[in-house]
Design an enzyme around this catalytic site. Sequence first.
Site, PDB file in Angstrom:
ATOM      1  N   HIS A  25     -13.650  -3.735  11.806  1.00  0.00           N
ATOM      2  CA  HIS A  25     -13.178  -2.464  12.379  1.00  0.00           C
ATOM      3  C   HIS A  25     -14.343  -1.538  12.689  1.00  0.00           C
ATOM      4  O   HIS A  25     -14.932  -0.959  11.769  1.00  0.00           O
ATOM      5  CB  HIS A  25     -12.310  -1.726  11.365  1.00  0.00           C
ATOM      6  N   GLU A  83      -2.596  -4.223  19.724  1.00  0.00           N
ATOM      7  CA  GLU A  83      -1.750  -4.444  18.537  1.00  0.00           C
ATOM      8  C   GLU A  83      -0.752  -3.312  18.352  1.00  0.00           C
ATOM      9  O   GLU A  83      -1.082  -2.147  18.607  1.00  0.00           O
ATOM     10  CB  GLU A  83      -2.683  -4.531  17.322  1.00  0.00           C
ATOM     11  N   ASP A  84       0.436  -3.667  17.854  1.00  0.00           N
ATOM     12  CA  ASP A  84       1.447  -2.674  17.453  1.00  0.00           C
ATOM     13  C   ASP A  84       1.546  -1.519  18.444  1.00  0.00           C
ATOM     14  O   ASP A  84       1.442  -0.339  18.072  1.00  0.00           O
ATOM     15  CB  ASP A  84       1.116  -2.130  16.050  1.00  0.00           C
ATOM     16  N   HIS A  98      -2.942 -10.186   9.149  1.00  0.00           N
ATOM     17  CA  HIS A  98      -3.321  -8.851   8.694  1.00  0.00           C
ATOM     18  C   HIS A  98      -4.324  -8.970   7.544  1.00  0.00           C
ATOM     19  O   HIS A  98      -4.077  -9.682   6.578  1.00  0.00           O
ATOM     20  CB  HIS A  98      -2.021  -8.197   8.203  1.00  0.00           C
ATOM     21  N   ARG A 148       1.022 -11.028  13.477  1.00  0.00           N
ATOM     22  CA  ARG A 148       0.127 -10.220  12.645  1.00  0.00           C
ATOM     23  C   ARG A 148       0.472 -10.213  11.164  1.00  0.00           C
ATOM     24  O   ARG A 148      -0.142  -9.487  10.378  1.00  0.00           O
ATOM     25  CB  ARG A 148       0.141  -8.774  13.159  1.00  0.00           C
ATOM     26  N   TYR A 163      -5.583   7.994  13.063  1.00  0.00           N
ATOM     27  CA  TYR A 163      -5.606   6.675  12.436  1.00  0.00           C
ATOM     28  C   TYR A 163      -6.812   5.855  12.914  1.00  0.00           C
ATOM     29  O   TYR A 163      -7.109   5.800  14.108  1.00  0.00           O
ATOM     30  CB  TYR A 163      -4.328   5.877  12.763  1.00  0.00           C
ATOM     31  N   ASP A 180      -6.229  -3.286   2.080  1.00  0.00           N
ATOM     32  CA  ASP A 180      -5.067  -3.235   1.181  1.00  0.00           C
ATOM     33  C   ASP A 180      -4.454  -4.616   0.937  1.00  0.00           C
ATOM     34  O   ASP A 180      -3.533  -4.747   0.124  1.00  0.00           O
ATOM     35  CB  ASP A 180      -4.009  -2.211   1.609  1.00  0.00           C
ATOM     36  N   GLU A 182       2.483  -6.662  11.352  1.00  0.00           N
ATOM     37  CA  GLU A 182       1.969  -6.376  10.002  1.00  0.00           C
ATOM     38  C   GLU A 182       3.023  -5.728   9.111  1.00  0.00           C
ATOM     39  O   GLU A 182       2.926  -5.826   7.894  1.00  0.00           O
ATOM     40  CB  GLU A 182       0.686  -5.531  10.047  1.00  0.00           C
ATOM     41  N   HIS A 222      -0.996   1.141  16.552  1.00  0.00           N
ATOM     42  CA  HIS A 222      -0.348   1.633  15.327  1.00  0.00           C
ATOM     43  C   HIS A 222       1.031   2.256  15.578  1.00  0.00           C
ATOM     44  O   HIS A 222       1.354   3.316  15.037  1.00  0.00           O
ATOM     45  CB  HIS A 222      -1.272   2.607  14.591  1.00  0.00           C
ATOM     46  N   ASP A 256      -5.814  -1.279  18.118  1.00  0.00           N
ATOM     47  CA  ASP A 256      -4.554  -1.112  17.387  1.00  0.00           C
ATOM     48  C   ASP A 256      -3.876   0.191  17.826  1.00  0.00           C
ATOM     49  O   ASP A 256      -4.426   1.275  17.634  1.00  0.00           O
ATOM     50  CB  ASP A 256      -4.858  -1.075  15.876  1.00  0.00           C
ATOM     51  N   ARG A 285     -12.749  -4.681  16.328  1.00  0.00           N
ATOM     52  CA  ARG A 285     -11.679  -3.762  16.722  1.00  0.00           C
ATOM     53  C   ARG A 285     -12.301  -2.402  17.026  1.00  0.00           C
ATOM     54  O   ARG A 285     -13.153  -1.922  16.274  1.00  0.00           O
ATOM     55  CB  ARG A 285     -10.669  -3.656  15.578  1.00  0.00           C
ATOM     56  N   ASN A 316       0.812  -1.216   0.000  1.00  0.00           N
ATOM     57  CA  ASN A 316       0.000   0.000   0.000  1.00  0.00           C
ATOM     58  C   ASN A 316       0.849   1.271   0.000  1.00  0.00           C
ATOM     59  O   ASN A 316       1.654   1.490   0.901  1.00  0.00           O
ATOM     60  CB  ASN A 316      -0.889  -0.033   1.255  1.00  0.00           C
ATOM     61  N   TRP A 372       2.612   7.210  12.532  1.00  0.00           N
ATOM     62  CA  TRP A 372       1.174   7.298  12.203  1.00  0.00           C
ATOM     63  C   TRP A 372       0.395   6.112  12.740  1.00  0.00           C
ATOM     64  O   TRP A 372       0.714   5.006  12.565  1.00  0.00           O
ATOM     65  CB  TRP A 372       0.999   7.384  10.675  1.00  0.00           C
ATOM     66  N   GLU A 428      -8.245 -10.913  10.589  1.00  0.00           N
ATOM     67  CA  GLU A 428      -8.787  -9.567  10.341  1.00  0.00           C
ATOM     68  C   GLU A 428      -9.540  -9.598   9.011  1.00  0.00           C
ATOM     69  O   GLU A 428      -9.054 -10.142   8.021  1.00  0.00           O
ATOM     70  CB  GLU A 428      -7.637  -8.566  10.276  1.00  0.00           C
TER      71      GLU A 428
HETATM   72  C1  GCO Z   1      -4.497  -3.009  10.427  1.00  0.00           C
HETATM   73  C2  GCO Z   1      -3.469  -2.071   9.897  1.00  0.00           C
HETATM   74  C3  GCO Z   1      -3.882  -1.289   8.711  1.00  0.00           C
HETATM   75  C4  GCO Z   1      -2.676  -0.519   8.157  1.00  0.00           C
HETATM   76  C5  GCO Z   1      -2.681  -0.582   6.666  1.00  0.00           C
HETATM   77  C6  GCO Z   1      -1.585   0.255   6.030  1.00  0.00           C
HETATM   78  O1  GCO Z   1      -4.343  -3.370  11.575  1.00  0.00           O
HETATM   79  O2  GCO Z   1      -5.360  -3.393   9.682  1.00  0.00           O
HETATM   80  O3  GCO Z   1      -2.899  -1.309  10.905  1.00  0.00           O
HETATM   81  O4  GCO Z   1      -4.954  -0.489   9.051  1.00  0.00           O
HETATM   82  O5  GCO Z   1      -2.691   0.794   8.582  1.00  0.00           O
HETATM   83  O6  GCO Z   1      -2.556  -1.910   6.285  1.00  0.00           O
HETATM   84  O7  GCO Z   1      -1.610   0.067   4.660  1.00  0.00           O
HETATM   85 MG    MG Z   2      -2.631  -2.723  12.486  1.00  0.00          MG
END
Ligand code: GCO
Ligand code: MG
Length: 412
Positions: free
Chosen positions: A122, A246-247, A322, A293, A159, A326, A272, A222, A220, A147, A37, A412, A349
């Site tokens: 989501h 997550e993350d 993931h 992920r 985000y 995208d 991811e 992020h 998430d 989520r 992406n 981000w 997901e």
């Molecule tokens: C998720 C991810 C996505 C990413 C995206 C970026 O957990 O699904 O964080 O939302 O931001 O795949 O291209």
């Molecule tokens: Mg994510």
Amino acid sequence: MFIDKAEVIVTSPDRNFVTLKLTTDDGLSGLGDATLNGREMAVVAYLKDHIVPLLMRRDASCINDTWQFLYRSAYWRRGPVTMAAIAAVDMALWDIKAKAAGMPLYQLLGGASRKGLLAYGHASGKSIEELFDSVRAHQQQGYKAIRIQTGVPGLASIYGVASNKTGAGNQGKRYDYEPAQRGAYPAEEDWDTRAYLRHVPTVFEAVRNEFGPELVLLHDGHHRMTPIQAAQLGKSVEPYDLFWLEDCTPAENPEALRWVRRHTTTPLAIGEIFNSIWDYQTIISEQLIDYVRSAVTHTGGITHLKKILDYAAQYQIKSGMHGPTDISPVGMAAAMHLGLAIHNFGIQEYMAHGEKTNQVFEQSFRWEAGMLHPGEKPGLGVELNHDEAGKYPYEQAYLPYNRLADGTVHDW
Ligand code: GCO
Ligand code: MG
């Protein structure tokens, strides 16, 4: 069975997708997802200029050998572009092998270990009311796992939170967000970690009070927190029984999760933006995470992700592949076949693609009562409609990025 045709197809129905199609001398074809992406054309060039010439006249049945050849002969190993390109070849070869065998791919991977795959969608909202509406809409679509991403007071756009209502999903109206921003420059969003840390626990409290203890909830982070901030968040949401956080910290330093782990029992998921088993080596062997992920698309395909998940299984770590929009329907199908076959599946997901995407990629998966199933068609079960794909040429697109109030660029 030799590969005698390789096409790289770029199409942009609801967003950009890169697909590799391999065809053999006996007329079988296989698809692989190579979508990265916001950096799609880098993988297109890698495939067209460096990989396609190597594939001509190769034996299509030698998946492991082709994987090792592409990985080791490049010398410059790993990285998202390389691993997405190898992933596409790997997926397409598995698709061909399963079609040649006349079986859905999960059968070749050892057969089904379960009836279907628990999937999460989501939900998001700028306010609690909007968030509740979004959770209810997901429940109406059958989701049993959701989520939760929320607006933060004082921040205009962040985000994961819908800024508009669209009908992009194939399951009716839903909040859609994060279409890779089409245009000449990434959109700018805002960030303030202290405001976020104050607000998120109040949101999870409200969601639990409204929707009860059964609903599976995820969140998430992020990559936006330091380890100690992530530890604070993990602790503060413990009463609300998250399936995962997550993350929570930047992926470049996965060992940071040691600090988070010492302070909280909230389960952790990451990966991811990882692309090889080496990214996971320490955090799996030290049991610093609970869920892997990675997408099949960004981690060298089915062959390599299966190795990561088999390694993770020794430590009771499960999959959480993931699956935002995208990941193309081809990448999603690969995830579903792998998830159905492995023992240590955790959750999948699933955001659902838009209608145009579903016309370009003809699919055979099932969605029933919050569970996904890849279906029984031989191979991955996805075919590309070239006429539809041709209607949507590539459009330059960027993901957004963040700045703090003083103008500093932030994760981000
Ligand atoms: C998720 C991810 C996505 C990413 C995206 C970026 O957990 O699904 O964080 O939302 O931001 O795949 O291209
Ligand atoms: Mg994510």
